[in-house]
Design a protein around this motif. Structure first.
Motif, PDB file in Angstrom:
ATOM      1  N   ARG A 172       8.313  10.900  11.010  1.00 41.58           N
ATOM      2  CA  ARG A 172       9.442  10.168  11.594  1.00 41.58           C
ATOM      3  C   ARG A 172       9.258   9.945  13.087  1.00 41.58           C
ATOM      4  N   LYS A 173       8.715  10.929  13.785  1.00 39.23           N
ATOM      5  CA  LYS A 173       8.498  10.789  15.234  1.00 39.23           C
ATOM      6  C   LYS A 173       7.397   9.777  15.536  1.00 39.23           C
ATOM      7  N   SER A 174       6.322   9.831  14.766  1.00 42.31           N
ATOM      8  CA  SER A 174       5.167   8.967  15.037  1.00 42.31           C
ATOM      9  C   SER A 174       5.232   7.596  14.378  1.00 42.31           C
ATOM     10  N   PHE A 175       5.846   7.534  13.201  1.00 48.22           N
ATOM     11  CA  PHE A 175       5.900   6.295  12.421  1.00 48.22           C
ATOM     12  C   PHE A 175       7.320   6.109  11.882  1.00 48.22           C
ATOM     13  N   LEU A 190      -4.539   9.916   7.903  1.00 51.86           N
ATOM     14  CA  LEU A 190      -4.454   9.036   6.729  1.00 51.86           C
ATOM     15  C   LEU A 190      -3.524   7.852   6.974  1.00 51.86           C
ATOM     16  N   ILE A 191      -2.411   8.093   7.626  1.00 51.03           N
ATOM     17  CA  ILE A 191      -1.495   6.984   7.920  1.00 51.03           C
ATOM     18  C   ILE A 191      -2.162   5.987   8.862  1.00 51.03           C
ATOM     19  N   LYS A 192      -2.827   6.486   9.874  1.00 53.93           N
ATOM     20  CA  LYS A 192      -3.511   5.581  10.813  1.00 53.93           C
ATOM     21  C   LYS A 192      -4.632   4.813  10.123  1.00 53.93           C
ATOM     22  N   LYS A 193      -5.380   5.481   9.261  1.00 55.62           N
ATOM     23  CA  LYS A 193      -6.502   4.846   8.568  1.00 55.62           C
ATOM     24  C   LYS A 193      -6.028   3.837   7.522  1.00 55.62           C
ATOM     25  N   GLU A 194      -5.061   4.229   6.711  1.00 56.21           N
ATOM     26  CA  GLU A 194      -4.646   3.406   5.565  1.00 56.21           C
ATOM     27  C   GLU A 194      -3.551   2.404   5.885  1.00 56.21           C
ATOM     28  N   LYS A 206       0.848  -1.183   0.000  1.00 52.19           N
ATOM     29  CA  LYS A 206       0.000   0.000   0.000  1.00 52.19           C
ATOM     30  C   LYS A 206       0.890   1.241   0.000  1.00 52.19           C
ATOM     31  N   VAL A 207       0.643   2.118  -0.984  1.00 54.05           N
ATOM     32  CA  VAL A 207       1.425   3.341  -1.163  1.00 54.05           C
ATOM     33  C   VAL A 207       0.526   4.537  -0.868  1.00 54.05           C
ATOM     34  N   LEU A 208       0.933   5.341   0.100  1.00 55.97           N
ATOM     35  CA  LEU A 208       0.230   6.594   0.377  1.00 55.97           C
ATOM     36  C   LEU A 208       0.978   7.693  -0.369  1.00 55.97           C
ATOM     37  N   PHE A 209       0.312   8.292  -1.332  1.00 56.67           N
ATOM     38  CA  PHE A 209       0.919   9.200  -2.300  1.00 56.67           C
ATOM     39  C   PHE A 209       0.435  10.620  -2.003  1.00 56.67           C
TER      40      PHE A 209
END
Length: 173
Positions: free
Chosen positions: A105-108, A64-68, A4-7
């Protein structure tokens, strides 16, 4: 393998599209289509299925990162209209992505972040790496899927590196 790519690109944002004529967007739209086609062709040939989630909502990066739950992030470095809106200064377009990258970077910390722009210079690349970029690409002006084919191999490599690191960290019982 599925990836999965978040663009994140300002070309996907309503604010950008409202400010620019369709003719001005043609180059970016063709470039995006070329990348999408290159990644879509992967499933058949090399057995990797890329799901691409496109977003122009850079301020919604965390949700979006948390959802996807992406395997990798592609991040445009210049957010001109967002910089005008946030700082009242279009020249601070790169500050938007640098701030977001540091927060990502801090969160993920393990998600690979591939940054790109047209004609980067040394200082911009260094700044991106200092902010947390995993890899840096120059936005190639040719909108032919074959030109962007190497991107899929870079993405696969980066995703596999993260998978290996996660396996090493997990105890083997």
């Amino acid at each position: 393998m599925k990836a999965k790519v978040l663009f994140f690109d300002d070309i996907f944002s309503d604010i950008f599209r409202e400010k620019h004529l369709k003719e001005e967007l043609a180059w970016d739209d063709n470039w995006i289509d070329s990348i999408s086609k290159s990644l879509d062709e992967s499933t058949q040939r090399i057995g990797v299925s890329f799901e691409i989630i496109k977003s122009g909502e850079i301020d919604a990066w965390e949700a979006l990162i948390k959802k996807e739950n992406p395997d990798i992030i592609l991040l445009d470095l210049f957010w001109v209209e967002q910089a005008q809106q946030k700082y009242n200064d279009r020249n601070r377009a790169v500050d938007i992505s640098m701030d977001v990258m540091q927060q990502v970077r801090k969160s993920f910390p393990s998600i690979p972040v591939v940054c790109y722009t047209i004609k980067p210079d040394y200082q911009l690349m260094e700044r991106a790496y200092e902010a947390g970029a995993t890899f840096f690409l120059e936005k190639v002006p040719l909108a032919i899927p074959e030109v962007h084919s190497s991107l899929k191999y870079i993405l696969i490599y980066l995703i596999r590196q993260v998978q290996k690191e996660n396996l090493i960290m997990e105890p083997d019982f």
